[in-house]
Design a protein around this motif. Structure first.
Motif, mmCIF file in Angstrom:
data_model
loop_
_atom_site.group_PDB
_atom_site.id
_atom_site.type_symbol
_atom_site.label_atom_id
_atom_site.label_comp_id
_atom_site.label_asym_id
_atom_site.label_seq_id
_atom_site.Cartn_x
_atom_site.Cartn_y
_atom_site.Cartn_z
ATOM 1 N N SER A 1 37.919 36.478 32.931
ATOM 2 C CA SER A 1 39.258 35.891 32.866
ATOM 3 C C SER A 1 39.196 34.404 32.521
ATOM 4 O O SER A 1 40.013 33.896 31.737
ATOM 5 C CB SER A 1 39.981 36.090 34.198
ATOM 6 O OG SER A 1 41.339 35.711 34.101
ATOM 7 N N ASN B 1 44.827 38.869 33.296
ATOM 8 C CA ASN B 1 45.653 38.331 34.371
ATOM 9 C C ASN B 1 44.929 37.149 35.021
ATOM 10 O O ASN B 1 43.830 37.298 35.556
ATOM 11 C CB ASN B 1 45.903 39.422 35.410
ATOM 12 C CG ASN B 1 46.911 39.010 36.476
ATOM 13 O OD1 ASN B 1 47.187 37.824 36.669
ATOM 14 N ND2 ASN B 1 47.460 39.981 37.185
ATOM 15 N N TYR C 1 45.200 35.925 37.703
ATOM 16 C CA TYR C 1 44.980 36.131 39.142
ATOM 17 C C TYR C 1 43.489 36.175 39.454
ATOM 18 O O TYR C 1 43.042 35.682 40.497
ATOM 19 C CB TYR C 1 45.655 37.434 39.592
ATOM 20 C CG TYR C 1 45.075 37.993 40.872
ATOM 21 C CD1 TYR C 1 45.449 37.469 42.109
ATOM 22 C CD2 TYR C 1 44.138 39.038 40.845
ATOM 23 C CE1 TYR C 1 44.903 37.969 43.287
ATOM 24 C CE2 TYR C 1 43.590 39.541 42.027
ATOM 25 C CZ TYR C 1 43.969 39.011 43.232
ATOM 26 O OH TYR C 1 43.431 39.498 44.402
ATOM 27 N N TYR C 2 42.721 36.781 38.559
ATOM 28 C CA TYR C 2 41.283 36.911 38.796
ATOM 29 C C TYR C 2 40.581 35.550 38.782
ATOM 30 O O TYR C 2 39.552 35.373 39.419
ATOM 31 C CB TYR C 2 40.663 37.838 37.750
ATOM 32 C CG TYR C 2 41.068 39.285 37.939
ATOM 33 C CD1 TYR C 2 40.422 40.079 38.868
ATOM 34 C CD2 TYR C 2 42.112 39.832 37.205
ATOM 35 C CE1 TYR C 2 40.790 41.401 39.066
ATOM 36 C CE2 TYR C 2 42.492 41.159 37.390
ATOM 37 C CZ TYR C 2 41.839 41.937 38.327
ATOM 38 O OH TYR C 2 42.218 43.241 38.515
ATOM 39 N N VAL D 1 42.020 32.695 39.914
ATOM 40 C CA VAL D 1 42.347 32.109 41.214
ATOM 41 C C VAL D 1 41.510 32.764 42.316
ATOM 42 O O VAL D 1 40.951 32.073 43.189
ATOM 43 C CB VAL D 1 43.852 32.273 41.500
ATOM 44 C CG1 VAL D 1 44.180 31.721 42.894
ATOM 45 C CG2 VAL D 1 44.682 31.568 40.436
ATOM 46 N N HIS D 2 41.406 34.074 42.248
ATOM 47 C CA HIS D 2 40.639 34.809 43.265
ATOM 48 C C HIS D 2 39.170 34.376 43.253
ATOM 49 O O HIS D 2 38.555 34.168 44.307
ATOM 50 C CB HIS D 2 40.755 36.312 43.007
ATOM 51 C CG HIS D 2 40.083 37.162 44.049
ATOM 52 N ND1 HIS D 2 38.747 37.518 43.986
ATOM 53 C CD2 HIS D 2 40.560 37.709 45.203
ATOM 54 C CE1 HIS D 2 38.433 38.249 45.034
ATOM 55 N NE2 HIS D 2 39.517 38.398 45.792
#
Length: 639
Positions: free
Chosen positions: A72, A216, A218-219, A221-222
């Motif tokens: 990502s 995404n 999100y990956y 941030v994770h």
């Protein structure tokens, strides 16, 4: 003679092409751009994903969330830095068709007349950092591809460095044939390379289609939150995926904006994303074992062809920064940041396609020393990111000036975009600067050397100009006095070459001082270079009579023409100036520079400037003046 391109004359243009590019088919230029512009960023999949996973997990198995997070990060780095920043915005900031850090500097400097020294310094640092990238890219690209042979058989290990040096020697030796000729050979190979890595990625995406969800953010941030200990180092390795973006801008003058943009959006960007996704799916299918995914996922019959193709592609990757270094050096010469160097134009259609023998030789030597010194591409990876990230930061700062002061964008829009770009660039820069002692010192040493040379040349030129200006006499004033009180006249014609037709040439003043005589006809001659390949004879000569003793003549040559002063002066006969070449003497001023403690510079810098000044091409040979008709009058100047 270099094309005049002073910062005070720079104009911001958003024209997609310059005149030379319009004469080409867009498809042909797209193919050429693949070979010259995108070779660098196109070979990053060989090592970028592997280095990022190693940074994220070390030698242990990589967790699924880490793999998706790394993928990502690469997807969004390519999207924001290359697609948005460079393709959508930076490529529009061309300076009469030319790109690169110095083009931005020239445009920005024109808007800050009172603070131009600061902008000059920023541009100088950016240009120097690009040279740091230009020596690392060929070394790491070719070395990483040749190392692929070790995947085939470990017995090949002793031959990696010797074969790399052999390939690099061939690469630098073919530069003299010109960017256009190289592009027509490299373009089809690079096109096949992108299709091959894209297909390789598609084949393995089916191993774990969930990798497509990495689009995404999100990956990202994770990954950053749950792996803070390794995230910082991983981000530095991720940057390897976008190296080559600055070369994309530096090569703008070779092909124009439209072919570069179309090639990226239609071929390069999609194939890169597919390959990175395929590598991620392959590693997931192997349970997180890193290894060398780019080569390992081409198992069986495809492995050796992919290694061979990768080697060819990495040779081509080096072309992007080599041709970019040529363009950048020419701009530095035009902006008087470097002494005049030999420039060979290799295309009748495009002024941007050039070859610079001295620059090519220096690059070749430094690149080969890096290969011998570091031995492995993983060691060179630590040296790679610092110069590139620094250069990108400089581009972001200068682009903000262009947005606000030339494009007249609303301040809120310019600040928002600049903040986004600067945040990402600075994050990459900080994550790479910690690698100074691991190898980053190499690119910084190259950049420091270039800054020192440029700073010395700019500073010394300013001191020399200030010193000689005190003794200059306006030509019209001198001509008027000599008309009233003529010295002893001798038969024949004297031609005085000068870059400043409004002032009395040094050679003329010393001739009057020492010989106490003046020729019956005196021509103050200046030569300029036009931004077109060929100038017709009807536009070659411009004559202006000052009085019966003096005449001012300007000769104009196209950038593809070799200046030939005697041949050009023959055209003057049609305009009424009758002269005989056998009774004409050409007077050239030659300064002999001496170091002086009172110059304002340290003695070592005085001597460096003097050494640089001696590298200028010989005027007699350059202008094809018969050596038997040349009189060089030298003066000693202490700087």
């Amino acid at each position: 003679m270099a094309l005049a391109n002073n910062g005070s004359e720079a104009e911001a243009t958003e024209q997609p092409e310059h005149s030379g590019v319009e004469q080409h088919s867009t498809k042909v230029l797209m193919l050429g751009a693949l070979g010259v512009v995108y070779g660098d960023i196109g070979t990053s999949p060989i090592y970028a994903f592997r280095e990022a996973l190693v940074a994220a997990s070390g030698s242990e198995l990589t967790k699924r969330e880490d793999i998706l997070g790394v993928l990502s990060l690469i997807i969004w780095a390519l999207t924001i830095i290359v697609t948005i920043k460079y393709v959508m915005f930076v490529l529009r900031a061309d300076n009469r068709g030319e790109g690169g850090t110095l083009s931005l500097m020239a445009l920005a400097r024109a808007t800050f007349q009172k603070r131009s020294a600061l902008v000059l310094g920023i541009g100088m640092v950016g240009a120097a950092l690009f040279y740091g990238d230009a020596v690392i890219t060929p070394a790491i690209s070719v070395l990483s591809a040749v190392e692929g042979m070790k995947v085939v058989t470990p017995a090949f290990d002793p031959y990696v460095v010797p074969l790399t040096l052999f390939i690099l020697a061939i690469l630098f030796s073919v530069q003299r044939f010109g960017t256009g000729g190289v592009a027509m050979i490299f373009g089809p190979i690079t096109a096949f390379w992108f299709l091959a890595i894209g297909a390789s990625g598609i084949v393995h995406i089916v191993d774990d289609p969930e990798v497509l969800l990495a689009i995404n953010p999100y990956y990202i941030v994770h990954f950053l939150i749950n792996s803070p200990g390794v995230a910082f180092v991983t981000v530095g390795a991720i940057f390897l995926a976008v190296t080559g973006a600055e070369a994309l801008y530096a090569d703008l003058g070779h092909f124009g904006r439209k072919p570069i943009v179309l090639a990226w959006l239609s071929i390069v960007f999609p194939c890169l994303l597919l390959n990175y996704a395929g590598q991620a799916a392959y590693v997931l299918a192997k349970g997180g074992e890193v290894g060398h995914p780019f080569f390992e996922m081409n198992e069986g019959w495809a492995l050796i062809p992919m290694v061979v193709l990768a080697t060819a592609a990495t040779v081509i990757a080096s072309q992007a920064v080599i041709s970019g270094a040529f363009s950048l050096t020419r701009q530095a010469v035009q902006l008087n940041m470097l002494p005049r160097l030999e420039i060979q134009h290799t295309s009748e259609r495009q002024s941007g396609q050039i070859y610079m023998p001295r620059v090519n030789f220096i690059l070749a030597i430094v690149v080969m020393l890096l290969v011998v010194g570091f031995q492995q591409s993983s060691s060179l990876a630590s040296a790679y990111g610092i110069s590139v990230t620094g250069n990108m930061l400089v581009t972001t700062v200068l682009l903000f000036v262009i947005m606000t002061r030339i494009w007249k964008w609303p301040l809120s829009v310019a600040v928002a975009l600049t903040a986004l770009f600067a945040f990402i660039d600075f994050g990459f820069f900080i994550s790479n600067i910690v690698k100074v002692f691991e190898g980053g010192w190499a690119s910084l040493a190259v950049a420091f050397s270039v800054v020192l040379v440029m700073w010395t040349w700019v500073r010394g030129s300013r001191y020399l100009f200030e010193k000689t200006r005190r003794n200059e006499i306006p030509l019209d004033f001198l001509a008027g006095n000599l008309q009233k009180k003529k010295p002893q006249l001798v038969a024949g014609t004297a031609v005085f070459l000068t870059s400043d037709p409004m002032s009395a040439p040094t050679a003329l003043m010393h001739s009057l001082k020492h010989y106490k005589v003046l020729h019956e006809q005196n021509v103050i001659l200046s030569v300029v270079t036009a931004p077109q390949p060929v100038v017709p004879d009807s536009e070659r000569v411009k004559m202006e009579t000052i009085n019966e003793l003096f005449m001012r003549v300007t000769l104009t040559f196209g950038y593809m023409e070799q200046p030939n002063i005697p041949k050009a002066l023959a055209i003057c006969r049609k305009q009424g100036w009758k002269f005989d070449i056998m009774t004409t003497s050409f007077f050239l001023s030659r300064r002999s520079l001496k170091a002086s403690p009172s110059s304002g510079m340290p003695v070592w810098q005085d001597r460096m400037f003097i050494g640089l000044a001696r590298t200028a091409a010989d005027a007699t040979e350059y202008f094809q003046i018969p050596t038997g008709r040349v009189v060089e009058i030298g003066t000693q100047v202490a700087i």
